[in-house]
Scaffold this motif. Structure first.
Motif, PDB file in Angstrom:
ATOM      1  N   LEU A 166      -6.464  -4.324   3.513  1.00 16.23           N
ATOM      2  CA  LEU A 166      -6.353  -3.839   4.718  1.00 16.23           C
ATOM      3  C   LEU A 166      -7.513  -4.621   5.585  1.00 16.23           C
ATOM      4  N   SER A 167      -8.562  -5.003   4.942  1.00 17.17           N
ATOM      5  CA  SER A 167      -9.752  -5.727   5.779  1.00 17.17           C
ATOM      6  C   SER A 167      -9.200  -7.072   6.150  1.00 17.17           C
ATOM      7  N   VAL A 168      -8.230  -7.721   5.184  1.00 18.60           N
ATOM      8  CA  VAL A 168      -7.957  -9.029   5.367  1.00 18.60           C
ATOM      9  C   VAL A 168      -6.736  -9.031   6.520  1.00 18.60           C
ATOM     10  N   GLU A 181      -5.485  -2.689 -10.336  1.00 22.42           N
ATOM     11  CA  GLU A 181      -4.232  -2.683  -9.706  1.00 22.42           C
ATOM     12  C   GLU A 181      -4.701  -2.981  -7.937  1.00 22.42           C
ATOM     13  N   GLY A 182      -5.884  -2.834  -7.794  1.00 17.35           N
ATOM     14  CA  GLY A 182      -6.412  -3.216  -6.247  1.00 17.35           C
ATOM     15  C   GLY A 182      -7.634  -3.865  -5.988  1.00 17.35           C
ATOM     16  N   THR A 183      -7.685  -4.835  -5.471  1.00 21.93           N
ATOM     17  CA  THR A 183      -8.830  -5.371  -4.965  1.00 21.93           C
ATOM     18  C   THR A 183      -9.712  -4.781  -3.890  1.00 21.93           C
ATOM     19  N   GLY A 184      -9.111  -4.023  -3.167  1.00 20.62           N
ATOM     20  CA  GLY A 184      -9.541  -3.465  -1.928  1.00 20.62           C
ATOM     21  C   GLY A 184      -9.849  -4.251  -0.748  1.00 20.62           C
ATOM     22  N   LEU A 185      -8.828  -5.517  -0.788  1.00 18.75           N
ATOM     23  CA  LEU A 185      -9.311  -6.468   0.439  1.00 18.75           C
ATOM     24  C   LEU A 185      -7.966  -6.513   1.352  1.00 18.75           C
ATOM     25  N   GLU A 187     -13.159   3.990   5.959  1.00 19.93           N
ATOM     26  CA  GLU A 187     -13.732   3.256   4.793  1.00 19.93           C
ATOM     27  C   GLU A 187     -12.461   2.226   4.270  1.00 19.93           C
ATOM     28  N   ILE A 188     -11.353   2.708   4.865  1.00 18.11           N
ATOM     29  CA  ILE A 188     -10.211   1.892   4.095  1.00 18.11           C
ATOM     30  C   ILE A 188     -10.078   0.409   4.594  1.00 18.11           C
ATOM     31  N   PHE A 189     -10.735   0.247   5.914  1.00 16.67           N
ATOM     32  CA  PHE A 189     -10.719  -0.999   6.224  1.00 16.67           C
ATOM     33  C   PHE A 189     -11.690  -2.000   5.679  1.00 16.67           C
ATOM     34  N   PHE A 215     -13.421  -4.342  -0.124  1.00 23.61           N
ATOM     35  CA  PHE A 215     -13.498  -4.264  -1.470  1.00 23.61           C
ATOM     36  C   PHE A 215     -13.345  -2.511  -1.630  1.00 23.61           C
ATOM     37  N   PHE A 216     -13.040  -1.891  -0.503  1.00 22.29           N
ATOM     38  CA  PHE A 216     -12.845  -0.412  -0.829  1.00 22.29           C
ATOM     39  C   PHE A 216     -11.573  -0.216  -1.091  1.00 22.29           C
ATOM     40  N   THR A 217     -11.365   0.567  -2.591  1.00 23.25           N
ATOM     41  CA  THR A 217     -10.070   0.777  -3.085  1.00 23.25           C
ATOM     42  C   THR A 217     -10.297   1.968  -3.744  1.00 23.25           C
ATOM     43  N   THR A 218      -9.248   3.052  -4.074  1.00 22.26           N
ATOM     44  CA  THR A 218      -9.083   4.007  -4.724  1.00 22.26           C
ATOM     45  C   THR A 218      -8.335   3.819  -6.209  1.00 22.26           C
ATOM     46  N   LYS A 219      -7.885   2.619  -6.150  1.00 27.07           N
ATOM     47  CA  LYS A 219      -6.909   2.175  -7.083  1.00 27.07           C
ATOM     48  C   LYS A 219      -7.928   1.744  -8.449  1.00 27.07           C
ATOM     49  N   GLU A 220      -7.042   1.644  -9.668  1.00 27.60           N
ATOM     50  CA  GLU A 220      -7.466   1.303 -10.826  1.00 27.60           C
ATOM     51  C   GLU A 220      -8.069  -0.296 -10.558  1.00 27.60           C
ATOM     52  N   ASN A 267       0.935  -1.307  -0.105  1.00 26.91           N
ATOM     53  CA  ASN A 267      -0.109  -0.181  -0.104  1.00 26.91           C
ATOM     54  C   ASN A 267       0.889   1.146  -0.083  1.00 26.91           C
ATOM     55  N   ALA A 268       1.880   1.253   0.828  1.00 31.26           N
ATOM     56  CA  ALA A 268       2.848   2.208   0.882  1.00 31.26           C
ATOM     57  C   ALA A 268       3.371   2.653  -0.237  1.00 31.26           C
ATOM     58  N   LEU A 269       4.075   1.462  -1.160  1.00 34.47           N
ATOM     59  CA  LEU A 269       4.639   1.603  -2.245  1.00 34.47           C
ATOM     60  C   LEU A 269       3.649   2.373  -3.511  1.00 34.47           C
ATOM     61  N   ASP A 270       2.496   1.529  -3.211  1.00 32.09           N
ATOM     62  CA  ASP A 270       1.567   2.126  -4.456  1.00 32.09           C
ATOM     63  C   ASP A 270       1.299   3.777  -4.085  1.00 32.09           C
ATOM     64  N   ALA A 271       1.123   3.940  -3.058  1.00 39.20           N
ATOM     65  CA  ALA A 271       0.847   5.464  -2.705  1.00 39.20           C
ATOM     66  C   ALA A 271       2.176   6.328  -2.864  1.00 39.20           C
ATOM     67  N   LEU A 272       3.269   5.875  -2.980  1.00 41.73           N
ATOM     68  CA  LEU A 272       4.412   6.674  -3.111  1.00 41.73           C
ATOM     69  C   LEU A 272       4.611   6.740  -4.627  1.00 41.73           C
TER      70      LEU A 272
HETATM   71  N1  LIG Z   1      -0.058   3.845   2.948  1.00 42.78           N
HETATM   72  C1  LIG Z   1      -1.225   4.551   2.212  1.00 42.78           C
HETATM   73  N2  LIG Z   1      -1.093   5.646   1.558  1.00 42.78           N
HETATM   74  C2  LIG Z   1      -2.143   6.004   1.208  1.00 42.78           C
HETATM   75  N3  LIG Z   1      -3.366   5.446   0.975  1.00 42.78           N
HETATM   76  C3  LIG Z   1      -3.412   4.181   1.421  1.00 42.78           C
HETATM   77  C4  LIG Z   1      -2.293   3.879   2.066  1.00 42.78           C
HETATM   78  N4  LIG Z   1      -2.685   2.479   2.400  1.00 42.78           N
HETATM   79  C5  LIG Z   1      -3.859   2.288   2.040  1.00 42.78           C
HETATM   80  N5  LIG Z   1      -4.417   3.439   1.492  1.00 42.78           N
HETATM   81  C6  LIG Z   1      -5.743   3.526   0.860  1.00 42.78           C
HETATM   82  O1  LIG Z   1      -6.511   2.359   1.340  1.00 42.78           O
HETATM   83  C7  LIG Z   1      -7.618   1.965   0.256  1.00 42.78           C
HETATM   84  C8  LIG Z   1      -7.607   0.310   0.734  1.00 42.78           C
HETATM   85  O2  LIG Z   1      -6.146  -0.305   1.071  1.00 42.78           O
HETATM   86  P1  LIG Z   1      -6.412  -1.862   0.787  1.00 42.78           P
HETATM   87  O3  LIG Z   1      -5.028  -2.334   1.084  1.00 42.78           O
HETATM   88  O4  LIG Z   1      -7.562  -2.506   1.539  1.00 42.78           O
HETATM   89  O5  LIG Z   1      -6.771  -2.091  -0.669  1.00 42.78           O
HETATM   90  P2  LIG Z   1      -6.058  -1.777  -2.157  1.00 42.78           P
HETATM   91  O6  LIG Z   1      -4.601  -1.527  -1.643  1.00 42.78           O
HETATM   92  O7  LIG Z   1      -6.570  -0.786  -2.761  1.00 42.78           O
HETATM   93  O8  LIG Z   1      -6.186  -3.205  -2.698  1.00 42.78           O
HETATM   94  P3  LIG Z   1      -5.567  -4.521  -2.553  1.00 42.78           P
HETATM   95  O9  LIG Z   1      -4.614  -4.554  -1.156  1.00 42.78           O
HETATM   96  O10 LIG Z   1      -6.449  -5.622  -2.241  1.00 42.78           O
HETATM   97  O11 LIG Z   1      -4.750  -4.879  -3.621  1.00 42.78           O
HETATM   98  C9  LIG Z   1      -6.099   2.101  -1.028  1.00 42.78           C
HETATM   99  O12 LIG Z   1      -6.915   1.675  -2.206  1.00 42.78           O
HETATM  100  C10 LIG Z   1      -5.692   3.236  -0.617  1.00 42.78           C
HETATM  101  O13 LIG Z   1      -6.637   4.304  -1.262  1.00 42.78           O
END
Ligand SMILES: Nc1ncnc2c1ncn2[C@@H]1O[C@H](COP(=O)(O)OP(=O)(O)OP(=O)(O)O)[C@@H](O)[C@H]1O
Ligand SMILES: [Mg+2]
Length: 527
Positions: free
Chosen positions: A351-353, A345-349, A332-334, A337-342, A281-286
């Motif tokens: 943080l909840s898992v 790129e992300g399933t949104g699972l 909502e991030i926990f 299926f909540f995700t802000t990614k394409e 998640n940190a990597l994606d954000a950066l």
């Molecule tokens: N370190 C972070 N910096 C910024 N946003 C974050 C960070 N960690 C989580 N998020 C936000 O929380 C959302 C949910 O994270 P989560 O790990 O549950 O799902 P995801 O990363 O979108 O998909 P997945 O982990 O299933 O591939 C992310 O889509 C992102 O918007």
């Protein structure tokens, strides 16, 4: 206190800390409540040269109060302030940095004698704070219950959906591979078209596979059981798993390795999954930040590991200097299926898992900070996981089987704890392990035990000192040394002195352990 203090004895009936001082700040008399308030013994107060030895207020403030009171010959009141108990005031150092919120009142008795009273306001302040904290706690608990309810339904659904999707998925992937093989002989142009289509299908299938895998781990507990592991090595392994994408993105991944081991009872695979999720998640954000932000910020992700004595837990912090998480989505991030990614790129699972896994370890996963300078996610795990021990002890008590025992094992090597835990559980005993002798001693006060087994050669406290401390707490609990033959002489020396009931020599077999333990219990029964 040579002068006649008899008239002052009336003050003892008041429930307010009151002290009579002279113009040199020497204590002439103090009432009972003053001693309770300061937690200082009469001896300490008697020996104090001035009031400042007991109460840590600025001399200037008190001086001004005395001057005002004498000049007007009336009561002088100070402002509300934080008053500290002087660090050497409390005899047993019970509360060396106790601080109260209070105001002081000075009443002149004569030109050289003053009554000094303290109006303590912290109690009310404290109550208000506690009330607010409890209210917050309630709100959080309410939120968690709603969330847990949603998750439970989702868990049940996930199990059946995952099962349903898995079979067609395997068939589709298999056929895709057949297709690829068959088409090997086709013309180049056709092949390119098909290749492209196959690539797309395969990516889509791969994505479904990831979702199904996540849903499965959401619904089921992983098969591997909890064992004693060093969190440092779990973090190392997790970092290795994400090393390639971090390097490719030019993002630094740091971990300041603590000197001490951080051993706790965890499911290694699950904990790695949690840390990898947070790191990804940190990597994606950066990565996202580097594509949208004009200012070039060098991406850094840092892991910190620390002991939080106050909350009795171990903490893993994952810190990034990414864009942070907007406040409106933080709640909502926990959610599953909540995700802000394409979509790809992300399933949104993630943080909840992860938070479900951490809860399964009786811990907590929280977003502890997020601003435009970055985010911090904190995993808290119990310092010693006692709840599973307590659960099995309850089961033991219910079974009423006297041959099943509760055993505490102290050894600084997690491997030994894991081996013994397997051996002892196989023969029906319940074990709780600790790598830290001081923690083990604290545990003796909290939990019921039938036997203690201790390693001899441990870094902070050796077996000898541990045995000495155990005997201070209990004379009767059987104690066994666990050591290599090189420390045999210590066993001989301590045997009588600390009533050491037996010796297990390293390396040991399951039979060695059970024979010695059974012998010790038989002996104990005779007594
Ligand atoms: N370190 C972070 N910096 C910024 N946003 C974050 C960070 N960690 C989580 N998020 C936000 O929380 C959302 C949910 O994270 P989560 O790990 O549950 O799902 P995801 O990363 O979108 O998909 P997945 O982990 O299933 O591939 C992310 O889509 C992102 O918007
Ligand atoms: Mg994620």
């Amino acid at each position: 206190m040579q002068e006649d203090t008899q008239p002052f004895q009336l003050l003892d009936a008041l429930f307010e800390p009151i002290v009579i001082i002279d113009d040199k700040f020497k204590i002439i008399y103090y009432n009972h409540f003053f001693s309770t308030f300061t937690k200082a013994s009469p001896r300490i107060i008697r020996n104090a040269q001035t009031i400042f030895k007991i109460i840590n207020v600025e001399e200037k403030i008190l001086q001004t109060l005395l001057a005002t009171a004498s000049a007007n010959n009336q009561v002088a009141l100070s402002q509300e302030m934080e008053i500290k108990l002087a660090s050497d005031a409390s005899e047993e150092n019970l509360a060396p940095d106790r601080q109260v919120h209070a105001s002081m009142k000075v009443i002149p008795l004569s030109t050289t004698r003053y009554i000094l009273c303290f109006n303590v306001l912290s109690v009310e302040k404290g109550l208000h704070r506690k009330y607010r904290e409890k209210l917050e706690e309630l709100k959080r608990a309410h939120g968690q219950i709603i969330q847990a309810d949603k998750l439970a339904t989702l868990g049940e659904l996930s199990a059946s959906i995952a099962h349903e999707i898995n079979n067609p998925l395997a068939i589709a992937m298999g056929h895709g591979e057949i297709l690829e093989r068959v088409l090997e002989n086709e013309t180049i142009q056709e092949r390119e078209l098909v290749d492209n289509a196959y690539k797309n299908i395969s990516e889509a299938l791969q994505r479904i596979k990831t979702i199904v895998m996540n849903m499965k781990s959401f619904a089921h507990k992983s098969e591997e059981k909890k064992q004693y592991h060093d969190l440092i090595s779990i973090i190392d392994k997790s970092m290795m798993l994400v090393d390639t994408p971090f390097r490719a993105a030019g993002i630094d991944l740091k971990f300041e390795r603590p000197v001490d081991k951080f051993i706790t009872l965890v499911n290694r695979i699950e904990m790695e999954q949690v840390i990898v999720n947070l790191l990804k998640n940190a990597l994606d954000a950066l990565r996202e930040q580097s594509t949208i932000s004009a200012a070039h910020i060098h991406g850094i992700v840092e892991i910190k590991l620390k002991k939080n004595k106050q909350d009795e837990c171990l903490e893993i912090l994952v810190i990034d200097n990414g864009p942070g998480i907007p406040e409106k989505i933080q709640g909502e991030i926990f959610s599953p299926f909540f995700t802000t990614k394409e979509i790809s790129e992300g399933t949104g699972l993630g943080l909840s898992v992860s938070s479900k896994i951490v809860e399964g370890h009786h811990g907590k996963l929280q977003l502890t900070k997020s601003s435009n300078e970055g985010s911090i996610f904190t995993v808290q795990l119990p310092l010693i996981e006692v709840s599973s021990y307590v659960a099995s002890v309850n089961a033991l008590n219910a079974s009423n089987d006297a041959s099943r025992k509760k055993i505490l094992v102290v050894d600084d090597e997690e491997k030994i704890l894991n081996i013994l835990s397997t051996f002892l559980e196989e023969v029906g005993h319940t074990m709780i392990g600790s790598t830290d002798p001081s923690e083990a001693l604290e545990m003796m006060d909290k939990l019921e035990m039938d036997l203690i087994i201790t390693d001899y050669n441990m870094p902070r406290m050796n077996g000898h000192d541990f045995a000495k401390n155990v005997r201070k707490k209990s004379n009767s609990i059987p104690l066994i040394y666990l050591t290599s033959s090189q420390f045999l002489n210590h066993f001989q020396e301590d045997r009588q002195k600390y009533n050491i009931a037996g010796l297990i020599l390293k390396p040991f077999s399951k039979e060695d352990v059970t024979t010695i333990i059974d012998g010790v219990f038989k002996e104990a029964k005779k007594k």
